[in-house]
Write an enzyme that holds these catalytic residues in place. Structure first.
Site, short mmCIF file in Angstrom:
data_model
loop_
_atom_site.label_atom_id
_atom_site.label_comp_id
_atom_site.label_asym_id
_atom_site.label_seq_id
_atom_site.Cartn_x
_atom_site.Cartn_y
_atom_site.Cartn_z
N HIS A 98 37.29 30.32 34.77
CA HIS A 98 36.12 31.13 34.41
C HIS A 98 34.85 30.30 34.53
O HIS A 98 33.84 30.76 35.06
CB HIS A 98 36.22 31.61 32.95
CG HIS A 98 37.33 32.57 32.67
ND1 HIS A 98 38.22 32.38 31.63
CD2 HIS A 98 37.69 33.73 33.26
CE1 HIS A 98 39.06 33.39 31.59
NE2 HIS A 98 38.78 34.22 32.58
N LYS A 148 44.26 45.36 25.31
CA LYS A 148 45.03 44.19 25.74
C LYS A 148 45.54 43.38 24.55
O LYS A 148 46.19 42.35 24.74
CB LYS A 148 44.18 43.29 26.64
CG LYS A 148 43.84 43.95 27.97
CD LYS A 148 43.15 43.01 28.94
CE LYS A 148 42.91 43.72 30.25
NZ LYS A 148 42.12 42.93 31.20
N ARG A 157 41.04 35.19 42.65
CA ARG A 157 42.01 34.10 42.83
C ARG A 157 42.93 34.44 44.00
O ARG A 157 42.51 34.51 45.13
CB ARG A 157 42.79 33.87 41.53
CG ARG A 157 41.95 33.30 40.39
CD ARG A 157 42.64 33.42 39.07
NE ARG A 157 42.96 34.83 38.79
CZ ARG A 157 43.47 35.29 37.67
NH1 ARG A 157 43.76 34.47 36.71
NH2 ARG A 157 43.69 36.58 37.50
N SER A 211 44.13 33.04 31.75
CA SER A 211 44.17 32.93 30.29
C SER A 211 45.58 33.16 29.78
O SER A 211 46.02 32.49 28.83
CB SER A 211 43.23 33.95 29.64
OG SER A 211 41.90 33.67 29.99
O1 PNS Z 1 39.33 39.27 32.20
P1 PNS Z 1 39.80 40.67 32.48
O2 PNS Z 1 40.64 41.18 31.33
O3 PNS Z 1 40.50 40.82 33.80
O4 PNS Z 1 38.47 41.57 32.54
C1 PNS Z 1 38.55 42.96 32.75
C2 PNS Z 1 37.20 43.62 32.43
C3 PNS Z 1 36.79 43.30 31.01
C4 PNS Z 1 36.15 43.12 33.38
C5 PNS Z 1 37.39 45.16 32.60
O5 PNS Z 1 38.49 45.60 31.86
C6 PNS Z 1 36.16 45.94 32.16
O6 PNS Z 1 35.20 46.04 32.89
N1 PNS Z 1 36.21 46.49 30.92
C7 PNS Z 1 35.14 47.26 30.34
C8 PNS Z 1 35.46 48.75 30.32
C9 PNS Z 1 35.15 49.37 31.67
O7 PNS Z 1 34.02 49.37 32.14
N2 PNS Z 1 36.19 49.87 32.34
C10 PNS Z 1 36.09 50.45 33.67
C11 PNS Z 1 36.01 49.34 34.70
S1 PNS Z 1 36.41 49.95 36.23
#
Ligand code: PNS
Length: 159
Positions: free
Chosen positions: A17, A41, A90, A128
């Site tokens: 990150h 999650k 990645r 993570s």
């Molecule tokens: O580190 P992660 O868990 O892969 O991040 C995922 C994240 C937080 C970027 C994604 O779940 C997100 O954008 N969550 C906010 C809710 C949202 O906007 N959902 C629709 C996205 S298409």
């Protein structure tokens, strides 16, 4: 003024990150590390803990700030007047998921551009969840996360 958002669950923040955030901070005027609640999650660290760990990890980057958020990412980006979403990419396995997210976010907010930064080889495998798993078995994680994060993980799993 180009303002970017680097979103994630950051449970916890890793060197992978930090690589993306640092490179984004070199490209943009300002970067907001957006720590998502991601309640679905079932994160190991609370939202405030994840934000605080990310804050300490990025304290040396003067144009980076950390904000927790819940709700839609595009709403957070709009409320903070960001024009760009920066995501790390990645392995190939990330692509399908990120492609879907980028397409959906574009559908929701045409004015918001998603930009990908490729992970360097040493972080291609890093996540993570791998760090949490290693730490849960008592394995050292110092090569994957900053010292304060390694300590927070050790404290969490000592409980
Ligand atoms: O580190 P992660 O868990 O892969 O991040 C995922 C994240 C937080 C970027 C994604 O779940 C997100 O954008 N969550 C906010 C809710 C949202 O906007 N959902 C629709 C996205 S298409």
């Amino acid at each position: 003024m180009k303002r970017a958002v680097t979103p994630g669950t950051f449970d916890p923040i890793t060197f992978g990150h930090l690589d993306v955030i640092t490179r984004a901070a070199q490209l943009m005027d300002e970067v907001i590390v957006a720590v998502a609640a991601s309640a679905g999650k079932n994160p190991l660290f609370t939202l405030e803990e994840r934000a605080e760990l990310a804050r300490e990890a990025t304290a040396h980057l003067s144009n980076v700030r950390v904000e927790p958020f819940s709700g839609l990412l595009v709403d957070f980006a709009r409320a903070n007047e960001a024009q760009v979403l920066v995501k790390g990419l990645r392995a190939i396995t990330d692509f399908e998921y990120e492609f879907q997210q980028a397409a959906l976010n574009y559908e929701l907010a045409h004015e918001l551009e998603t930009v990908f930064i490729m992970s360097p080889p040493q972080y291609m495998y890093l996540s993570s969840s791998i760090v949490r798993e290693l730490s849960s078995f008592g394995s050292p994680v110092d090569q994957f996360v900053p010292p304060h994060v390694a300590e927070a993980l050790a404290r969490k799993f000592a409980k």
